[in-house]
Design an enzyme around this catalytic site. Structure first.
Site: not given
Length: 348
Positions: A226, A239, A269
């Site tokens: 992650d 973004h 993610e």
């Protein structure tokens, strides 16, 4: 003498030549279907020579030649280019008596041709490509009914050409369809942003690996990753930068993991990796290489420099545990890494 001047407006018409090229028939091998039509024309008209002739810019080329041992002749020796101007059959009862053709090689040769009849080969859009013609060594006439039959055979030649084109178009369509299916299959199994396997495809691969392990295959390891503080990346840089960051992680994964390893964007993610035939210690070394690569390589194109870190969970792929239990254990290990300060790997 020849009353048709060169260049010949009909023969040189770019649209007519384009139509001829469209059928891709010039200089192709002899084919039984065309030979049979020429043979039928010769038989019906009781003529020893029958040809299917196509008129190129500087030559006439024979797709079928029954009773004649040549493949092509110069256009200035072509009777067929006269026939191409007719709506019906062009008949020359005696070539030797016609000043347009009396000097042609086929008329002055040792065994001269004396009779000619040619039906134009007209495409559905009105272009004359050549002729279906018959020749004889004696002067003669051709009955109207035989002329009608020659025109019918000429139409059959065009139908053969159209069928060939249709088959080729269908072949191209099938190739394109297969390519579209292949691309759709790739897209169905690929994450669009990163180009890695998507969750669905990766889960299927995990099931396959689990089945191999249950049959006694070599041990495998799983790694879940992650990206740390990813929300902050989106908040500070936008973004678009977040997308660039995920693509950067994917690119580093491709470099760090081996060809046999399978890497997936698991969602958001989060990334997952399957390392076949790999123990936890070896997989831990791969995880450390990824930590090092992230630390050494900022995300390209973002200022100020954006260096990512990741929290990772690592475990053996246990063949005796259900897949969902294994994934929950792996997820817990990853969140332990986050709680312990991030930018680390926790193995279970």
């Amino acid at each position: 003498m020849d009353t048709l001047a060169f260049p010949d407006p009909l023969i040189d018409d770019p649209q007519r030549l384009q139509a001829l090229r469209r059928y891709a028939v010039l200089d192709t091998p002899m084919e039984p279907a065309y030979d049979e039509l020429a043979d039928m024309a010769g038989h019906i008209c009781a003529a020893p020579v029958a040809l299917i002739s196509f008129l190129d810019r500087e030559r006439q080329w024979f797709k079928a030649a029954m009773g004649l041992a040549v493949q092509e002749t110069p256009l200035d020796q072509s009777i067929c280019r006269y026939a191409a101007r007719q709506t019906g059959v062009f008949v020359v009862p005696d070539l030797a008596l016609d000043p347009r053709f009396a000097h042609f090689d086929i008329v002055t040769q040792e065994h001269p041709m004396r009779f000619y009849a040619g039906a134009p080969l007209v495409t559905p859009d009105g272009y004359v490509l050549g002729t279906l013609c018959v020749l004889d060594y004696v002067p003669r006439l051709l009955a109207p009914r035989l002329q009608e039959l020659m025109l019918a055979l000429a139409r059959q030649v065009i139908r053969l050409l159209e069928l060939k084109r249709a088959n080729e178009r269908q072949g191209h369509m099938l190739v394109e369809l297969e390519e579209a299916r292949r691309q759709m299959a790739v897209l169905a199994h690929t994450d669009v942003l990163t180009g890695l396997s998507n969750r669905r495809a990766f889960t299927e691969r995990l099931r396959q690996e689990l089945a191999l392990l249950q049959r006694g295959g070599e041990p495998a390891s799983l790694l879940m990753l992650d990206v740390d503080h990813f929300k902050r990346v989106n908040d500070l840089h936008g973004h678009h930068a977040g997308d660039m960051a995920l693509q950067h992680v994917a690119a580093l994964c491709r470099e760090v993991f081996r060809a046999a390893d399978v890497v997936s964007r698991w969602g958001g993610e989060e990334f997952m990796a399957l390392l076949p035939a790999t123990g936890v210690d070896q997989a831990g070394a791969v995880a450390e290489r990824l930590h090092a690569a992230l630390a050494a390589r900022p995300v390209p194109g973002i200022e100020p420099a954006l260096v990512l870190t990741a929290s990772m969970g690592l475990s053996a792929f246990e063949p005796l545990h259900p897949l969902d239990i294994t994934l929950r254990t792996l997820d817990a290990a990853m969140y332990t890494a986050k709680r312990e300060g991030r930018n680390r790997t926790v193995a279970v």
